[in-house]
Enzyme design. Structure first.
Site, PDB file in Angstrom:
ATOM      1  N   LYS A  10      87.713   3.988  48.558  1.00  0.00           N
ATOM      2  CA  LYS A  10      87.451   4.120  47.174  1.00  0.00           C
ATOM      3  C   LYS A  10      89.005   4.362  46.354  1.00  0.00           C
ATOM      4  O   LYS A  10      89.876   4.687  46.954  1.00  0.00           O
ATOM      5  CB  LYS A  10      86.423   4.952  46.770  1.00  0.00           C
ATOM      6  N   TYR A  50      76.805  -1.082  41.922  1.00  0.00           N
ATOM      7  CA  TYR A  50      76.130   0.015  41.873  1.00  0.00           C
ATOM      8  C   TYR A  50      74.660   0.075  41.105  1.00  0.00           C
ATOM      9  O   TYR A  50      74.330   1.383  40.807  1.00  0.00           O
ATOM     10  CB  TYR A  50      76.964   1.261  41.718  1.00  0.00           C
ATOM     11  N   PHE A  58      74.985   9.767  36.358  1.00  0.00           N
ATOM     12  CA  PHE A  58      76.412   9.598  36.940  1.00  0.00           C
ATOM     13  C   PHE A  58      76.872   8.158  36.901  1.00  0.00           C
ATOM     14  O   PHE A  58      78.084   7.931  37.331  1.00  0.00           O
ATOM     15  CB  PHE A  58      76.824  10.316  38.205  1.00  0.00           C
ATOM     16  N   ARG A  86      77.847   6.045  58.573  1.00  0.00           N
ATOM     17  CA  ARG A  86      77.315   7.256  57.835  1.00  0.00           C
ATOM     18  C   ARG A  86      77.689   8.581  58.627  1.00  0.00           C
ATOM     19  O   ARG A  86      78.217   9.542  57.826  1.00  0.00           O
ATOM     20  CB  ARG A  86      75.700   7.213  57.387  1.00  0.00           C
ATOM     21  N   THR A  92      77.746  12.822  51.082  1.00  0.00           N
ATOM     22  CA  THR A  92      77.922  12.179  49.979  1.00  0.00           C
ATOM     23  C   THR A  92      79.111  13.350  49.324  1.00  0.00           C
ATOM     24  O   THR A  92      80.134  13.016  48.840  1.00  0.00           O
ATOM     25  CB  THR A  92      77.083  12.201  48.774  1.00  0.00           C
ATOM     26  N   ARG A 103      85.084  11.992  54.784  1.00  0.00           N
ATOM     27  CA  ARG A 103      85.048  12.672  53.623  1.00  0.00           C
ATOM     28  C   ARG A 103      85.491  14.165  53.418  1.00  0.00           C
ATOM     29  O   ARG A 103      86.246  14.543  52.636  1.00  0.00           O
ATOM     30  CB  ARG A 103      83.553  12.623  53.100  1.00  0.00           C
ATOM     31  N   ASN A 113      84.913  10.319  46.274  1.00  0.00           N
ATOM     32  CA  ASN A 113      84.539  10.620  47.683  1.00  0.00           C
ATOM     33  C   ASN A 113      84.970  10.035  48.727  1.00  0.00           C
ATOM     34  O   ASN A 113      84.558   9.731  49.820  1.00  0.00           O
ATOM     35  CB  ASN A 113      82.993  11.066  47.951  1.00  0.00           C
ATOM     36  N   HIS A 116      82.777   4.493  50.762  1.00  0.00           N
ATOM     37  CA  HIS A 116      81.468   3.803  50.741  1.00  0.00           C
ATOM     38  C   HIS A 116      81.035   3.540  52.026  1.00  0.00           C
ATOM     39  O   HIS A 116      81.741   2.817  52.871  1.00  0.00           O
ATOM     40  CB  HIS A 116      81.364   2.905  49.727  1.00  0.00           C
ATOM     41  N   GLU A 127      75.974  -6.278  50.564  1.00  0.00           N
ATOM     42  CA  GLU A 127      77.122  -5.805  50.039  1.00  0.00           C
ATOM     43  C   GLU A 127      78.231  -6.650  50.599  1.00  0.00           C
ATOM     44  O   GLU A 127      79.286  -6.912  50.046  1.00  0.00           O
ATOM     45  CB  GLU A 127      77.189  -4.286  50.482  1.00  0.00           C
TER      46      GLU A 127
HETATM   47  P1  ATP Z   1      77.971   5.636  48.793  1.00  0.00           P
HETATM   48  O1  ATP Z   1      76.769   4.636  48.447  1.00  0.00           O
HETATM   49  O2  ATP Z   1      79.217   5.470  47.997  1.00  0.00           O
HETATM   50  O3  ATP Z   1      78.481   5.250  50.106  1.00  0.00           O
HETATM   51  P2  ATP Z   1      76.404   7.471  49.366  1.00  0.00           P
HETATM   52  O4  ATP Z   1      75.319   6.479  49.838  1.00  0.00           O
HETATM   53  O5  ATP Z   1      76.768   8.591  50.114  1.00  0.00           O
HETATM   54  O6  ATP Z   1      77.636   6.932  48.634  1.00  0.00           O
HETATM   55  P3  ATP Z   1      74.724   7.429  46.989  1.00  0.00           P
HETATM   56  O7  ATP Z   1      73.685   8.323  46.424  1.00  0.00           O
HETATM   57  O8  ATP Z   1      74.491   6.224  47.437  1.00  0.00           O
HETATM   58  O9  ATP Z   1      75.748   8.433  47.996  1.00  0.00           O
HETATM   59  O10 ATP Z   1      75.605   7.683  45.343  1.00  0.00           O
HETATM   60  C1  ATP Z   1      76.794   6.601  45.373  1.00  0.00           C
HETATM   61  C2  ATP Z   1      77.931   7.230  44.685  1.00  0.00           C
HETATM   62  O11 ATP Z   1      77.671   7.761  43.583  1.00  0.00           O
HETATM   63  C3  ATP Z   1      78.563   8.242  45.618  1.00  0.00           C
HETATM   64  O12 ATP Z   1      79.319   8.024  46.624  1.00  0.00           O
HETATM   65  C4  ATP Z   1      79.258   8.913  44.605  1.00  0.00           C
HETATM   66  O13 ATP Z   1      80.596   8.639  44.501  1.00  0.00           O
HETATM   67  C5  ATP Z   1      78.490   8.809  43.319  1.00  0.00           C
HETATM   68  N1  ATP Z   1      77.790  10.140  43.156  1.00  0.00           N
HETATM   69  C6  ATP Z   1      76.535  10.288  43.777  1.00  0.00           C
HETATM   70  N2  ATP Z   1      76.160  11.456  43.286  1.00  0.00           N
HETATM   71  C7  ATP Z   1      76.902  12.089  42.347  1.00  0.00           C
HETATM   72  C8  ATP Z   1      76.786  13.147  41.510  1.00  0.00           C
HETATM   73  N3  ATP Z   1      75.874  13.789  41.603  1.00  0.00           N
HETATM   74  N4  ATP Z   1      77.726  13.035  40.545  1.00  0.00           N
HETATM   75  C9  ATP Z   1      78.873  12.294  40.576  1.00  0.00           C
HETATM   76  N5  ATP Z   1      78.891  11.366  41.219  1.00  0.00           N
HETATM   77  C10 ATP Z   1      77.823  10.992  42.208  1.00  0.00           C
HETATM   78 MG    MG Z   2      74.896   4.898  48.861  1.00  0.00          MG
END
Ligand code: ATP
Ligand code: MG
Length: 138
Positions: A10, A50, A58, A86, A92, A103, A113, A116, A127
């Site tokens: 990212k 997304y 968010f 993962r 996350t 992370r 973070n 992805h 994706e």
């Molecule tokens: P990713 O899809 O990026 O791999 P993830 O699967 O661990 O991350 P998701 O629940 O899919 O988490 O959320 C997607 C992205 O949205 C997160 O990686 C983070 O950048 C952002 N995000 C998630 N929760 C929050 C939050 N509470 N506040 C701000 N940003 C958030």
């Molecule tokens: Mg995700």
């Protein structure tokens, strides 16, 4: 169980110069790179990528952040790729990520973070197709 997943390094991590160290950890973790590019998402593209999070509070912040600078996009291969990746990246929220995970090492906050990782075989395929044509994967 599929043997491929999709990742992005990212904008927070590319701008801090962590791309090389993160790729090194991914490769040492047993993943091989099947496709890779350095690119930057427009706001529209980040919003589409997304889209599943559209109703989350968010979403706007996430779209702004993901289009704020360059990313590295890649398709990775390994047995049990989605779940193992993962595990390699960690939770996350980096504050909850296990020691040694990508992370934990490189992310500053739940929003910024560092990486992805796809959450299912189905999404890994969707994706990967979002970023790469047939001619770009090996
Ligand atoms: P990713 O899809 O990026 O791999 P993830 O699967 O661990 O991350 P998701 O629940 O899919 O988490 O959320 C997607 C992205 O949205 C997160 O990686 C983070 O950048 C952002 N995000 C998630 N929760 C929050 C939050 N509470 N506040 C701000 N940003 C958030
Ligand atoms: Mg995700």
């Amino acid at each position: 169980m599929s043997n491929r997943t999709f990742t992005m390094i990212k904008p927070d991590a590319t701008s801090k110069g962590h791309s090389g160290a993160i790729l090194d950890q991914i490769i040492k973790g047993g993943f091989s790179i099947k496709a890779m590019k350095w690119t930057r998402l427009t706001k529209e593209q980040a919003g589409e990528f997304y889209e599943v999070h559209k109703e989350r509070p968010f979403y706007g912040e996430l779209v702004d952040f993901m289009s704020s600078g360059p990313i590295v996009a890649a398709i990775l291969e390994k047995d049990n790729a989605v779940a193992d990746f993962r595990k390699l990246i960690g939770a996350t929220n980096p504050a909850q990520a296990e020691e040694g995970t990508i992370r934990k090492r490189f992310a500053a906050s739940v929003g910024e973070n560092a990486v992805h990782g796809s959450d299912s075989d189905e999404n890994a395929a969707i994706e990967g197709d979002f970023f790469f044509s047939k001619l770009e994967r090996f």
